[in-house]
Design a protein around this motif. Structure first.
Motif, short mmCIF file in Angstrom:
data_model
loop_
_atom_site.label_atom_id
_atom_site.label_comp_id
_atom_site.label_asym_id
_atom_site.label_seq_id
_atom_site.Cartn_x
_atom_site.Cartn_y
_atom_site.Cartn_z
N ALA A 138 -31.30 -6.95 -42.25
CA ALA A 138 -30.28 -7.73 -42.95
C ALA A 138 -30.98 -8.83 -43.74
N PRO A 152 -24.10 -16.67 -44.53
CA PRO A 152 -24.23 -15.74 -45.66
C PRO A 152 -25.16 -14.56 -45.37
N VAL A 202 -25.91 -10.48 -45.32
CA VAL A 202 -25.60 -9.16 -45.88
C VAL A 202 -26.63 -8.17 -45.32
N SER A 250 -24.81 -4.64 -48.92
CA SER A 250 -23.43 -4.44 -48.44
C SER A 250 -23.12 -5.43 -47.32
N LEU A 251 -21.84 -5.60 -47.06
CA LEU A 251 -21.41 -6.54 -46.03
C LEU A 251 -21.44 -5.88 -44.66
N PRO A 252 -21.93 -6.59 -43.64
CA PRO A 252 -21.91 -6.06 -42.28
C PRO A 252 -20.52 -6.19 -41.67
N TRP A 253 -20.29 -5.52 -40.55
CA TRP A 253 -19.05 -5.69 -39.80
C TRP A 253 -18.95 -7.15 -39.39
N ARG A 254 -17.77 -7.71 -39.42
CA ARG A 254 -17.54 -9.10 -39.02
C ARG A 254 -16.55 -9.14 -37.87
N ALA A 256 -20.95 -12.26 -38.83
CA ALA A 256 -21.50 -10.92 -39.05
C ALA A 256 -22.09 -10.37 -37.75
#
Length: 170
Positions: free
Chosen positions: A35, A144, A146, A151-155, A162
């Motif tokens: 990440a 912040p 990613v 792409s965005l990780p699961w939150r 994240a």
């Protein structure tokens, strides 16, 4: 005041993929997908003017404390000159309040990151404060982060933080 528990131990490495492989073999731990801590509000001893920071990292599933492997980059807080044990990290209600508390003790904070709204997300003590290892304070609110591909990780729906592991394992 009760002391916060150590969340992770940050280790600065020259090559993240190689380090993950070595650390998994040596410890038997499993490391997350890579990440990035990506912000434009980073200030450190190389440049106190807020600037871009795009640190690559992976975190052990096992812990706490977890092991965070960080890839060296740039000339400041994550430079090749600082390889090895980098920091101990604790989660706190407010990184800003901890920075003020540490400064009141006469110690330096030499690295911090602010969110777009100006709130301080993380800060690090100067390494000389604690014999060559920084102490990182991480605010409770989401940061912040990613995935390596942007792409965005699961939150976590409750905290907004994240997770590099997807939904928490029971």
């Amino acid at each position: 005041m009760s002391a916060p528990l150590i969340d992770h131990i940050g280790i600065l490495v020259p090559d993240l993929e190689s380090a993950i492989e070595k650390w998994e073999r040596a410890t038997g731990y499993t490391f997350s997908p890579i990440a990035r801590y990506r912000t434009s509000g980073y200030s450190d001893d190389s440049d106190v003017t807020p600037h871009d920071h795009n640190a690559r990292f992976a975190v052990s599933r096992e812990g706490t404390p977890h092991i965070e492997l960080l890839e060296a980059a740039g000339t400041g807080s994550h430079s090749l000159a600082r390889l090895g044990p980098h920091h101990l990290a604790v989660r706190v209600a407010s990184a800003e309040a901890e920075a003020e508390r540490v400064r009141d003790l006469g110690h330096d904070i030499d690295t911090w990151a602010r969110m777009p709204d100006g709130s301080m997300h993380i800060c690090f003590t100067a390494r000389q404060v604690l014999d060559g290892v920084a102490l990182e304070f991480i605010s409770e609110f989401p940061g912040p982060i990613v995935l390596d591909d942007g792409s965005l990780p699961w939150r976590d729906p409750e905290t907004g933080r994240a997770s590099l592991w997807g939904e928490p394992q029971e």
